[in-house]
Design a protein around this motif. Structure first.
Motif, mmCIF file in Angstrom:
data_model
loop_
_atom_site.group_PDB
_atom_site.id
_atom_site.type_symbol
_atom_site.label_atom_id
_atom_site.label_comp_id
_atom_site.label_asym_id
_atom_site.label_seq_id
_atom_site.Cartn_x
_atom_site.Cartn_y
_atom_site.Cartn_z
ATOM 1 N N ASP A 1 0.841 -1.187 0.000
ATOM 2 C CA ASP A 1 0.000 0.000 0.000
ATOM 3 C C ASP A 1 0.884 1.247 0.000
ATOM 4 O O ASP A 1 2.109 1.155 0.080
ATOM 5 C CB ASP A 1 -0.950 -0.001 1.200
ATOM 6 N N VAL A 2 0.267 2.430 -0.091
ATOM 7 C CA VAL A 2 1.051 3.663 -0.231
ATOM 8 C C VAL A 2 1.779 4.064 1.050
ATOM 9 O O VAL A 2 2.665 4.908 1.007
ATOM 10 C CB VAL A 2 0.181 4.848 -0.703
ATOM 11 N N THR A 3 1.425 3.476 2.187
ATOM 12 C CA THR A 3 2.152 3.795 3.417
ATOM 13 C C THR A 3 3.452 2.998 3.529
ATOM 14 O O THR A 3 4.231 3.214 4.449
ATOM 15 C CB THR A 3 1.294 3.522 4.674
ATOM 16 N N SER A 4 3.675 2.106 2.593
ATOM 17 C CA SER A 4 4.900 1.294 2.592
ATOM 18 C C SER A 4 6.014 2.088 1.916
ATOM 19 O O SER A 4 6.300 1.915 0.726
ATOM 20 C CB SER A 4 4.663 -0.029 1.865
ATOM 21 N N THR A 5 6.663 2.943 2.707
ATOM 22 C CA THR A 5 7.662 3.858 2.163
ATOM 23 C C THR A 5 9.083 3.579 2.643
ATOM 24 O O THR A 5 10.024 4.244 2.202
ATOM 25 C CB THR A 5 7.302 5.308 2.535
ATOM 26 N N TYR A 6 9.233 2.626 3.552
ATOM 27 C CA TYR A 6 10.570 2.313 4.062
ATOM 28 C C TYR A 6 10.758 0.806 4.121
ATOM 29 O O TYR A 6 9.869 0.094 4.594
ATOM 30 C CB TYR A 6 10.759 2.905 5.465
ATOM 31 N N PRO A 7 11.908 0.310 3.624
ATOM 32 C CA PRO A 7 12.984 1.069 2.988
ATOM 33 C C PRO A 7 12.578 1.635 1.630
ATOM 34 O O PRO A 7 11.555 1.230 1.070
ATOM 35 C CB PRO A 7 14.099 0.029 2.855
ATOM 36 N N ALA A 8 13.392 2.551 1.105
ATOM 37 C CA ALA A 8 13.061 3.251 -0.142
ATOM 38 C C ALA A 8 12.872 2.285 -1.307
ATOM 39 O O ALA A 8 12.127 2.579 -2.255
ATOM 40 C CB ALA A 8 14.147 4.277 -0.467
ATOM 41 N N SER A 9 13.506 1.131 -1.237
ATOM 42 C CA SER A 9 13.393 0.146 -2.315
ATOM 43 C C SER A 9 11.965 -0.365 -2.495
ATOM 44 O O SER A 9 11.613 -0.894 -3.557
ATOM 45 C CB SER A 9 14.334 -1.032 -2.055
ATOM 46 N N LEU A 10 11.119 -0.175 -1.466
ATOM 47 C CA LEU A 10 9.717 -0.599 -1.584
ATOM 48 C C LEU A 10 8.967 0.227 -2.624
ATOM 49 O O LEU A 10 7.906 -0.188 -3.105
ATOM 50 C CB LEU A 10 9.006 -0.488 -0.233
ATOM 51 N N GLU A 11 9.503 1.401 -2.960
ATOM 52 C CA GLU A 11 8.846 2.263 -3.942
ATOM 53 C C GLU A 11 8.764 1.593 -5.314
ATOM 54 O O GLU A 11 7.948 1.978 -6.149
ATOM 55 C CB GLU A 11 9.603 3.590 -4.065
ATOM 56 N N LYS A 12 9.610 0.601 -5.546
ATOM 57 C CA LYS A 12 9.622 -0.082 -6.847
ATOM 58 C C LYS A 12 8.544 -1.147 -6.960
ATOM 59 O O LYS A 12 8.292 -1.658 -8.044
ATOM 60 C CB LYS A 12 11.000 -0.725 -7.065
ATOM 61 N N ILE A 13 7.921 -1.470 -5.841
ATOM 62 C CA ILE A 13 6.914 -2.537 -5.817
ATOM 63 C C ILE A 13 5.549 -1.967 -6.194
ATOM 64 O O ILE A 13 5.200 -0.859 -5.790
ATOM 65 C CB ILE A 13 6.858 -3.178 -4.419
ATOM 66 N N PRO A 14 4.744 -2.704 -6.977
ATOM 67 C CA PRO A 14 3.413 -2.224 -7.369
ATOM 68 C C PRO A 14 2.562 -1.806 -6.175
ATOM 69 O O PRO A 14 2.576 -2.471 -5.131
ATOM 70 C CB PRO A 14 2.805 -3.434 -8.077
ATOM 71 N N ARG A 15 1.830 -0.704 -6.326
ATOM 72 C CA ARG A 15 0.979 -0.183 -5.261
ATOM 73 C C ARG A 15 -0.439 -0.729 -5.399
ATOM 74 O O ARG A 15 -0.984 -0.823 -6.501
ATOM 75 C CB ARG A 15 0.915 1.345 -5.329
ATOM 76 N N ILE A 16 -1.043 -1.036 -4.271
ATOM 77 C CA ILE A 16 -2.405 -1.572 -4.295
ATOM 78 C C ILE A 16 -3.439 -0.525 -3.887
ATOM 79 O O ILE A 16 -4.636 -0.802 -3.877
ATOM 80 C CB ILE A 16 -2.546 -2.791 -3.367
ATOM 81 N N GLY A 17 -2.994 0.693 -3.530
ATOM 82 C CA GLY A 17 -3.934 1.733 -3.109
ATOM 83 C C GLY A 17 -3.732 2.113 -1.660
ATOM 84 O O GLY A 17 -2.741 1.744 -1.038
ATOM 85 N N HIS A 18 -4.706 2.834 -1.130
ATOM 86 C CA HIS A 18 -4.572 3.365 0.220
ATOM 87 C C HIS A 18 -5.891 3.252 0.973
ATOM 88 O O HIS A 18 -6.939 3.697 0.501
ATOM 89 C CB HIS A 18 -4.155 4.829 0.148
ATOM 90 N N ASN A 19 -5.828 2.624 2.149
ATOM 91 C CA ASN A 19 -6.981 2.544 3.045
ATOM 92 C C ASN A 19 -8.235 2.076 2.334
ATOM 93 O O ASN A 19 -8.236 1.051 1.669
ATOM 94 C CB ASN A 19 -7.194 3.890 3.740
#
Length: 278
Positions: A54-72
């Protein structure tokens, strides 16, 4: 006592089971609907198994490369299912809607909910439970040991200050944190106190209540202060300049997930907040 041969065979069988369990965890396709859980999984060596976050998954920075499923509440089951996960994990604080959880379960996917309390003990329990579920207890214990070491470095102040957290998204959205929130619990860990005590959760900021609370320090997310165009913009918000914090320009900012995530970096975040408040 078992004969030597049987003991040896038993040990070999146990070793096979442990290796097999570890291998199974390493091959899972995991979707995390919670930033704290994503951070824990990265910390115990399972980041490569994350196929969606989800979009709150911001650490570590490498998580930014993983597909986002949305927020809440905007997270839809279809987006998660398109990633073909073996397991979907979330916490009771993730706000994953019951309808989505039911839809995921009905599809045959394993859906696992973890309990997350905004306390030192709750954070340690979450790390250990995630480690146990994914057969990574030793790695989880390393995270716990570091967390406890960091928390032990906090020196409680002789004269606690009054802190007030303001959630901001521009001047149109300004909320203050009452008791029971993750920010309130973070204040407790530093030995300081919340400037407001008369309500729980969040409520709209008013000039009158702000002046009455008269905080010594204002705490905001980095992004929140940016949305107000910095400290000068914050001081233009009615009531702020009339507080002790405003007059002394005592403003503290931190990354949102870092400050409120109550995950493996809890000790570091609490220690940093304590140092910034001095």
């Amino acid at each position: 006592m078992l004969p030597p041969l049987l003991r040896k065979l038993g040990c070999l069988a146990l070793s096979f089971l442990v290796i097999h369990a570890d291998s199974a965890a390493q091959s899972l396709r995991i979707v995390s609907a919670n930033g704290t859980l994503s951070e824990i999984l990265a910390g115990i060596g399972l980041e490569k198994q994350l196929v969606g976050v989800d979009v709150t998954s911001t650490y570590p920075a490498s998580l930014e490369k993983i597909p986002r499923i949305g927020h809440n509440r905007s997270i839809a089951a279809e987006g998660i299912l398109s990633l073909n996960p073996d397991v979907v994990i979330y916490t009771d604080k993730s706000m994953l809607s019951p309808a989505v959880v039911k839809q995921l379960g009905s599809s045959g996917k394993k859906v696992v909910e973890f309990r997350h309390d905004y306390t030192r003990e709750g954070t340690i329990r979450l790390i250990r439970e995630a480690g146990a579920y994914f057969n990574a207890k030793p790695q989880a214990e390393k995270l716990v040991k570091t967390l406890e070491s960091d928390l032990s470095k906090i020196k409680k102040p002789a004269a606690p200050k009054k802190l007030l957290f303001i959630y901001a998204r521009g001047t149109g959205t300004l909320m203050v944190s009452g008791t029971g929130t993750s920010v309130d619990k973070m204040f407790e860990l530093t030995g300081h106190k919340n400037a407001v005590q008369g309500f729980t959760e969040f409520k709209p900021l008013t000039a009158e209540s702000l002046i009455a609370a008269n905080p010594d320090v204002l705490v905001l997310f980095d992004s929140g202060l940016e949305s107000l165009e910095g400290i000068d913009g914050l001081l233009k918000v009615p009531g702020v300049a009339s507080t002790s914090a405003g007059r002394n320009r005592k403003i503290v900012t931190m990354d949102g997930q870092y400050l409120t995530g109550f995950g493996p970096r809890l000790g570091k975040a609490a220690l940093e907040l304590a140092q910034k408040v001095k």
